[in-house]
Design a protein around this motif. Structure first.
Motif, PDB file in Angstrom:
ATOM      1  N   ALA A 171      78.277  57.318  21.964  1.00  0.00           N
ATOM      2  CA  ALA A 171      78.246  55.929  22.407  1.00  0.00           C
ATOM      3  C   ALA A 171      77.289  55.063  21.599  1.00  0.00           C
ATOM      4  CB  ALA A 171      77.850  55.869  23.881  1.00  0.00           C
ATOM      5  N   GLY A 172      76.128  55.593  21.252  1.00  0.00           N
ATOM      6  CA  GLY A 172      75.113  54.809  20.552  1.00  0.00           C
ATOM      7  C   GLY A 172      73.738  55.380  20.829  1.00  0.00           C
ATOM      8  N   ILE A 190      75.800  54.450  26.474  1.00  0.00           N
ATOM      9  CA  ILE A 190      75.222  53.136  26.214  1.00  0.00           C
ATOM     10  C   ILE A 190      76.229  52.176  25.564  1.00  0.00           C
ATOM     11  CG2 ILE A 190      74.331  53.615  23.879  1.00  0.00           C
ATOM     12  CD1 ILE A 190      71.743  52.152  24.737  1.00  0.00           C
ATOM     13  N   ARG A 191      76.132  50.931  25.933  1.00  0.00           N
ATOM     14  CA  ARG A 191      76.803  49.847  25.200  1.00  0.00           C
ATOM     15  C   ARG A 191      75.706  48.838  24.809  1.00  0.00           C
ATOM     16  NH1 ARG A 191      82.277  51.057  25.724  1.00  0.00           N
ATOM     17  NH2 ARG A 191      82.855  51.975  27.732  1.00  0.00           N
ATOM     18  N   SER A 192      75.471  47.824  25.641  1.00  0.00           N
ATOM     19  CA  SER A 192      74.303  46.975  25.408  1.00  0.00           C
ATOM     20  C   SER A 192      73.078  47.751  25.900  1.00  0.00           C
ATOM     21  CB  SER A 192      74.452  45.669  26.196  1.00  0.00           C
ATOM     22  OG  SER A 192      73.333  44.845  26.032  1.00  0.00           O
ATOM     23  N   PRO A 193      71.928  47.702  25.214  1.00  0.00           N
ATOM     24  CA  PRO A 193      71.550  46.835  24.092  1.00  0.00           C
ATOM     25  C   PRO A 193      71.888  47.385  22.718  1.00  0.00           C
ATOM     26  CG  PRO A 193      69.650  48.089  24.800  1.00  0.00           C
ATOM     27  CD  PRO A 193      70.766  48.483  25.726  1.00  0.00           C
ATOM     28  N   ARG A 200      67.351  47.656  11.984  1.00  0.00           N
ATOM     29  CA  ARG A 200      67.651  48.986  11.461  1.00  0.00           C
ATOM     30  C   ARG A 200      67.312  50.061  12.490  1.00  0.00           C
ATOM     31  NH1 ARG A 200      65.023  48.812   5.356  1.00  0.00           N
ATOM     32  NH2 ARG A 200      66.111  46.917   4.649  1.00  0.00           N
ATOM     33  N   TYR A 201      68.039  51.135  12.403  1.00  0.00           N
ATOM     34  CA  TYR A 201      67.723  52.325  13.172  1.00  0.00           C
ATOM     35  C   TYR A 201      67.107  53.363  12.239  1.00  0.00           C
ATOM     36  CZ  TYR A 201      70.640  50.416  16.917  1.00  0.00           C
ATOM     37  OH  TYR A 201      71.173  49.633  17.912  1.00  0.00           O
ATOM     38  N   GLU A 202      66.646  54.435  12.842  1.00  0.00           N
ATOM     39  CA  GLU A 202      66.047  55.526  12.072  1.00  0.00           C
ATOM     40  C   GLU A 202      67.023  56.072  11.025  1.00  0.00           C
ATOM     41  OE1 GLU A 202      64.156  59.888  13.243  1.00  0.00           O
ATOM     42  OE2 GLU A 202      64.242  58.293  14.756  1.00  0.00           O
ATOM     43  N   ARG A 203      68.306  56.125  11.384  1.00  0.00           N
ATOM     44  CA  ARG A 203      69.385  56.453  10.464  1.00  0.00           C
ATOM     45  C   ARG A 203      70.562  55.542  10.774  1.00  0.00           C
ATOM     46  NH1 ARG A 203      66.750  61.406  10.308  1.00  0.00           N
ATOM     47  NH2 ARG A 203      66.985  62.560   8.327  1.00  0.00           N
ATOM     48  N   PHE A 204      71.462  55.424   9.836  1.00  0.00           N
ATOM     49  CA  PHE A 204      72.664  54.630  10.058  1.00  0.00           C
ATOM     50  C   PHE A 204      73.525  55.342  11.099  1.00  0.00           C
ATOM     51  CE2 PHE A 204      76.704  52.658   9.394  1.00  0.00           C
ATOM     52  CZ  PHE A 204      76.423  51.378   8.941  1.00  0.00           C
ATOM     53  N   VAL A 205      74.016  54.584  12.086  1.00  0.00           N
ATOM     54  CA  VAL A 205      74.682  55.165  13.253  1.00  0.00           C
ATOM     55  C   VAL A 205      76.198  55.067  13.116  1.00  0.00           C
ATOM     56  CG1 VAL A 205      74.896  55.124  15.763  1.00  0.00           C
ATOM     57  CG2 VAL A 205      72.723  54.493  14.686  1.00  0.00           C
ATOM     58  N   VAL A 206      76.880  56.176  13.373  1.00  0.00           N
ATOM     59  CA  VAL A 206      78.342  56.220  13.484  1.00  0.00           C
ATOM     60  C   VAL A 206      78.665  56.617  14.914  1.00  0.00           C
ATOM     61  CG1 VAL A 206      80.481  57.254  12.666  1.00  0.00           C
ATOM     62  CG2 VAL A 206      78.597  56.843  11.062  1.00  0.00           C
ATOM     63  N   HIS A 207      79.526  55.837  15.572  1.00  0.00           N
ATOM     64  CA  HIS A 207      79.765  56.058  17.010  1.00  0.00           C
ATOM     65  C   HIS A 207      81.197  55.719  17.378  1.00  0.00           C
ATOM     66  CE1 HIS A 207      79.836  51.729  18.217  1.00  0.00           C
ATOM     67  NE2 HIS A 207      79.130  51.600  17.103  1.00  0.00           N
ATOM     68  N   GLY A 208      81.572  56.120  18.583  1.00  0.00           N
ATOM     69  CA  GLY A 208      82.843  55.758  19.199  1.00  0.00           C
ATOM     70  C   GLY A 208      82.570  54.979  20.474  1.00  0.00           C
ATOM     71  N   HIS A 209      83.321  55.316  21.560  1.00  0.00           N
ATOM     72  CA  HIS A 209      83.038  54.873  22.928  1.00  0.00           C
ATOM     73  C   HIS A 209      83.487  53.451  23.235  1.00  0.00           C
ATOM     74  CE1 HIS A 209      81.161  54.973  26.845  1.00  0.00           C
ATOM     75  NE2 HIS A 209      80.298  54.017  26.545  1.00  0.00           N
TER      76      HIS A 209
END
Length: 260
Positions: A171-172, A190-193, A200-209
């Protein structure tokens, strides 16, 4: 103008994965075995892979809503048993099934509303029998029809996977929280926030959901749940070095390019 050009902040380098692999991240399947088989065929035939190892990452939500959840779980279990380069994450729908199997009343209620009926029908439950049952009866149907091996497989799925400069989750992630301190509830629900965060995040995020018509490409994340259960569009993000592209069951050409 010359001064501003000299001191302009350099562009952020694109995140990378190791050069000896190509990663195929697959979005929410939701019981669409037909779409999954189509997409796996495209991955097998992908000419850009060369001699490098293909690494497959299922982002969770294998089950519910579509008609062949059991077939999808069977397929992914067999792939996982055959190769250490096949990974599958736990989605919120896997969590619902597992909690419902344990008799959690709230989970049983949500499971019934979120496509759990279709999942149980794929495991051989008679539709008329399903309609007669109350929530405790649904728990009994799960116990009587979903193999223990399937539940054990789903129970053992991790919540995140790091490959190179990417992190894969269902989800995120919660902004401001280190990856090793993230809660399963956020990683699966998770959706929001998360969706609203632009930093930036600690790493680039790949997600579904979160369903979008096309892949949701942002500066800090990419979402690839394109609603296969209703659209027929199952999407895979292909990561190759510092480049990205997509495969999809929805396009006749099988793939299309996207801006990095």
């Amino acid at each position: 103008m010359v001064f501003s050009k000299l001191f302009r902040r350099p562009a952020t380098p694109a995140p990378r994965i190791p050069d000896d692999i190509v990663v195929y991240a697959i979005g929410d399947v939701h019981g669409r075995l037909d779409c999954l088989d189509d997409l796996l065929g495209q991955i097998d035939a992908d000419p850009a892979r060369g001699g490098r190892r293909p690494v497959l990452v299922f982002l969770g939500d294998l089950i519910d809503r579509g008609p062949e959840s059991r077939g999808v779980v069977d397929r992914v279990m067999a792939m996982r048993a055959a190769s250490v380069d096949v990974h599958c994450l736990c989605g919120n729908h896997e969590e619902l099934l597992l909690s419902a199997a344990e008799g959690a009343r709230q989970a049983l209620g949500v499971f019934a509303r979120a496509g759990g009926k279709e999942t149980l029908l794929s495991y051989g439950v008679d539709e008329a029998a399903y309609e007669r049952e109350d929530l405790k009866g649904v728990q009994r149907l799960i116990a009587g029809h979903v193999p223990a091996a399937h539940l054990d497989f789903l129970r053992g799925l991790p919540d995140q996977l790091v490959v190179g400069e990417y992190v894969f989750v269902h989800a995120g992630i919660r902004p401001g929280v280190p990856l090793d301190a993230q809660k399963s509830s956020d990683l699966r629900w998770i959706r929001s926030p998360f969706l609203d965060h632009v930093g930036r995040y600690e790493r680039f995020v790949v997600h579904g959901h979160t369903v979008t018509q096309d892949p949701d490409i942002r500066a800090n994340r990419i979402g690839i749940d394109t609603g296969a259960y209703r659209s027929g569009r199952l999407t895979a993000l292909v990561l190759d070095g510092d480049t990205r592209r997509f495969l999809s069951t929805a396009l006749s050409a099988g793939n299309y390019a996207a801006a990095a």
